[in-house]
Write a protein that holds these residues in place. Structure first.
Motif, short mmCIF file in Angstrom:
data_model
loop_
_atom_site.label_atom_id
_atom_site.label_comp_id
_atom_site.label_asym_id
_atom_site.label_seq_id
_atom_site.Cartn_x
_atom_site.Cartn_y
_atom_site.Cartn_z
N GLY A 1 0.83 -1.21 0.00
CA GLY A 1 0.00 0.00 0.00
C GLY A 1 0.86 1.25 0.00
O GLY A 1 0.60 2.20 -0.76
N ALA A 2 1.89 1.24 0.83
CA ALA A 2 2.78 2.40 0.91
C ALA A 2 3.52 2.61 -0.42
O ALA A 2 3.72 3.75 -0.85
CB ALA A 2 3.78 2.22 2.04
N LEU B 1 2.34 1.76 -3.39
CA LEU B 1 1.34 2.33 -4.30
C LEU B 1 1.18 3.82 -4.04
O LEU B 1 1.12 4.64 -4.97
CB LEU B 1 -0.02 1.65 -4.10
CG LEU B 1 -0.22 0.29 -4.75
CD1 LEU B 1 -1.54 -0.32 -4.28
CD2 LEU B 1 -0.21 0.42 -6.26
N PHE B 2 1.12 4.15 -2.76
CA PHE B 2 1.00 5.56 -2.34
C PHE B 2 2.15 6.37 -2.93
O PHE B 2 1.95 7.41 -3.56
CB PHE B 2 1.01 5.62 -0.81
CG PHE B 2 1.03 7.01 -0.24
CD1 PHE B 2 -0.12 7.80 -0.23
CD2 PHE B 2 2.20 7.53 0.29
CE1 PHE B 2 -0.09 9.07 0.31
CE2 PHE B 2 2.24 8.81 0.82
CZ PHE B 2 1.08 9.58 0.82
N ALA C 1 4.11 5.68 -5.39
CA ALA C 1 4.27 5.68 -6.84
C ALA C 1 3.15 6.43 -7.55
O ALA C 1 3.38 7.11 -8.54
CB ALA C 1 4.33 4.24 -7.34
N TYR C 2 1.90 6.32 -7.06
CA TYR C 2 0.77 6.83 -7.84
C TYR C 2 -0.16 7.81 -7.13
O TYR C 2 -0.87 8.55 -7.76
CB TYR C 2 -0.08 5.65 -8.34
CG TYR C 2 0.73 4.62 -9.08
CD1 TYR C 2 1.29 4.90 -10.32
CD2 TYR C 2 0.95 3.36 -8.53
CE1 TYR C 2 2.04 3.96 -11.00
CE2 TYR C 2 1.70 2.40 -9.21
CZ TYR C 2 2.23 2.72 -10.44
OH TYR C 2 2.98 1.78 -11.10
N TYR C 3 -0.21 7.76 -5.80
CA TYR C 3 -1.25 8.51 -5.11
C TYR C 3 -0.77 9.81 -4.47
O TYR C 3 -1.50 10.79 -4.42
CB TYR C 3 -1.90 7.65 -4.03
CG TYR C 3 -2.84 6.60 -4.58
CD1 TYR C 3 -4.22 6.78 -4.55
CD2 TYR C 3 -2.35 5.42 -5.13
CE1 TYR C 3 -5.08 5.82 -5.07
CE2 TYR C 3 -3.19 4.46 -5.65
CZ TYR C 3 -4.55 4.66 -5.61
OH TYR C 3 -5.39 3.71 -6.11
N ALA C 4 0.46 9.78 -3.95
CA ALA C 4 0.92 10.91 -3.13
C ALA C 4 1.16 12.15 -3.99
O ALA C 4 1.41 12.03 -5.19
CB ALA C 4 2.22 10.52 -2.42
N PHE D 1 7.31 -1.20 -9.27
CA PHE D 1 6.34 -0.30 -9.92
C PHE D 1 7.03 0.64 -10.89
O PHE D 1 6.54 0.91 -11.98
CB PHE D 1 5.59 0.54 -8.88
CG PHE D 1 4.61 -0.26 -8.05
CD1 PHE D 1 4.08 -1.46 -8.52
CD2 PHE D 1 4.23 0.20 -6.80
CE1 PHE D 1 3.19 -2.20 -7.76
CE2 PHE D 1 3.34 -0.53 -6.03
CZ PHE D 1 2.82 -1.72 -6.50
N VAL E 1 -5.04 -0.10 -10.87
CA VAL E 1 -4.17 -0.65 -9.83
C VAL E 1 -4.41 -2.15 -9.68
O VAL E 1 -3.48 -2.94 -9.66
CB VAL E 1 -4.42 0.06 -8.48
CG1 VAL E 1 -3.71 -0.68 -7.35
CG2 VAL E 1 -3.94 1.50 -8.54
#
Lengths: 295, 288
Positions: free
Chosen positions: B91-92, B94-95, B97-100, B168, B190
């Motif tokens: 999750g971190a 993903l955060f 790479a794509y969300y933050a 990623f 995702v």
């Protein structure tokens, strides 16, 4: 990179976004919590006398000076052994051996496995080989050599990456100019690979400073000032362990030592980062000039 | 092939030294084996699992070599901590790479690296002073399997997060852009594009994190309570195989010392197996 933060309806999406954000924030929170705790409880302990005095009453009072010296001694021995060995291995694997040849693959695989060996196993090995078989006893030397074995795979990998980042045109140009392999390696490739080499050394230092389990039965845990490399001495991390577990009332000095250790690690990391960026910048400028003069 | 003598010498030296590097692994296995040989010969493998207690000193007929409770403790610790760390780590990643937000994406890996650089004794100290009293307030004694699981999960989180993140980052951006062009919602991208394409990379990350969990010694030693027993609940104090070596090596003699080296050899084999599987996974290319 693609941006996923756009609004999109649907509970599934919201749940998913919530999970990802929570995970990300959790990592920051954990780091803040632990680093904050060490700074908060440790800062009151640190002053000049803490750094320059010997520990008294099993470390409950006094400072950590002999422990700092032992730590530096072990670190020096570790780097003094691991740097030449890792440079040689990386040069052989990347510049001399046939790519995907049997021997290179074997060495590579054994380094992968070595990187995963638990530190307590390194401790057993260091005790049996360096302390007992080579008769070095519980000493800075046993500890430093054991740590060198541990740090080696990290440092080799990093140097290999540094060499891989040097464009092949450097090698070809050098060869076409009639430079020997030796001068190509020492004058061109190693300087150009310096950021990778430095990163490796920093990772090695970090690993060595953090290590405890491998040192328990190799360098020992004597608090006195070591008089030679054959003397036993404890590192900062062993001191933390001993104060926290075996010395009632040792917690506050354990935190002081932990803060010193963390500051050391962060300082080394930051310096190395800056150094690598500086060198990398020079390297890029260099190649930029070369391309310009070609066109 | 080598026009100059110095080239030949350099090749020879580096070749020899790289075999020295490779030889370290052989030496480790050799010494673990030699030191534990006594116990393999006199006791065998089975008694490590079937003996009632762990009191390995004295002569071989009366000594007891029961490692079973410690094997269970090590296993539960590794499984528990990876179950906690794997989802949060992925999750971190993903955060990051794509969300933050852009700025956070830049510093996130640095923070995770710092978290990974914290020495295990410092995690242990934090666990002992902060976490254990918290658990103790709910269910004494505090030093427990649960404390170990939480601390080790935190310690292996950076391994999972960083390795997954680099997987990623190696995905071709075209993959994500085409998925978006097909009108798939971000969550769908995702779950049905990014995660499946990175499966082997995530597997590698998780397996390497498990090797760290299995081998972790100091933090576990400091927060788990070190009582030799198969845990009846997460709040039971336990002793792992690694902690056992660290605690007893200092005074172990003969059969006892030999048994500890045997434990080390067993740990080494488990970890080697995990690393080889992980490296094999890394070799596989991701397929959607």
């Amino acid at each position: 990179m693609f941006d996923f933060s756009s609004n999109h309806a649907g509970t599934n999406h919201r749940l998913w976004t919530f999970f990802v954000w929570t995970s990300g924030i959790l990592v920051f929170a954990i780091f803040g919590l632990i680093a904050g705790d060490v700074v908060w409880r440790g800062i009151g302990q640190i002053n000049l006398t803490f750094l320059t005095d010997s520990p008294t009453r099993s470390g409950r009072a006094g400072g950590i000076f002999p422990i700092l010296i032992s730590t530096l001694g072990i670190l020096g021995l570790c780097l003094g052994t691991a740097i030449p060995l890792s440079l040689a291995t990386a040069i052989y694997l990347h510049e001399f051996s046939r790519k995907n040849g049997a021997s290179a693959r074997l060495i590579d695989r054994s380094l992968d496995v070595l990187a995963g060996v638990p530190s307590i196993v390194f401790g057993l090995f260091g005790n049996a080989f360096f302390a007992v078989t080579l008769e070095l006893g519980f000493s800075l030397l046993s500890g430093g050599l054991t740590l060198a074995c541990m740090a080696l795979p990290l440092m080799i990998r990093s140097t290999q990456q540094g060499l891989r980042a040097v464009p092949d045109s450097f090698r070809l140009t050098a060869a076409s100019l009639g430079l020997s392999r030796t001068s190509t390696i020492f004058r061109i490739l190693l300087p150009a690979a310096l950021p990778g080499i430095l990163t490796g050394i920093i990772l090695g230092i970090g690993r060595a400073l953090a290590e405890t389990a491998a040192l328990l039965f190799t360098s020992g845990y004597v608090t006195r000032m070591p008089e030679s490399l054959f003397d036993s001495g404890r590192t900062l991390s062993i001191h933390i362990y001993d104060l926290a577990m075996n010395v009632p009332g040792g917690e506050s000095n354990a935190y002081g030592t932990a803060l010193v250790l963390m500051i050391l690690i962060v300082a080394i990391n930051v310096t190395a980062g800056l150094l690598a960026r500086m060198l990398l910048g020079r390297h890029i400028r260099l190649s930029f000039h070369q391309t310009r003069s070609l066109s | 092939m080598f026009p100059s003598k110095s080239d030949f010498l350099l090749r020879l030296t580096t070749c020899l030294l790289s075999w020295v590097s490779a030889l370290i692994l052989v030496l480790i296995v050799w010494f673990l084996f030699v030191e534990s040989e006594l116990v393999w010969r006199e006791v065998g493998v089975l008694r490590f699992l079937t003996d009632d207690r762990w009191s390995p000193s004295g002569d071989f007929s009366s000594a007891q070599f029961g490692l079973f409770p410690m094997i269970v403790a090590s296993l539960l610790l590794a499984v528990g901590s990876i179950l906690l760390a794997a989802p949060i780590g992925v999750g971190a990643a993903l955060f990051a790479a794509y969300y933050a937000p852009r700025g956070v994406r830049q510093i996130f890996p640095r923070i995770v690296e710092l978290l990974g650089g914290i020495p295990s004794v410092v995690y242990g100290l934090w666990g002992l002073v902060v976490l254990v009293p918290l658990i103790s307030a709910y269910h004494p004694p505090g030093t427990s399997l649960l404390a170990g699981i939480v601390v080790v999960a935190i310690m292996i989180l950076p391994t999972v997060a960083l390795l997954t993140l680099s997987t990623f980052q190696q995905l071709p951006t075209s993959l994500i852009h085409s998925a978006a062009a097909l009108g798939i919602a971000p969550t769908g991208i995702v779950r049905s594009v990014i995660l499946p394409a990175s499966r082997s990379g995530i597997m590698t990350a998780v397996l390497l994190a498990v090797t760290r969990a299995v081998g972790e010694t100091m933090a576990v030693l400091m927060v788990c309570g070190n009582v030799i027993q198969a845990p009846s609940s997460p709040f039971s104090p336990v002793r792992t195989l690694t902690a056992n070596i660290a605690l007893e090596m200092a005074y172990a003699m003969q059969s006892h010392r030999s048994a500890l080296f045997a434990t080390g050899l067993a740990l080494m084999l488990v970890v080697t197996l995990l690393v080889l599987i992980a490296e094999q996974q890394r070799g596989k290319a991701g397929h959607v």
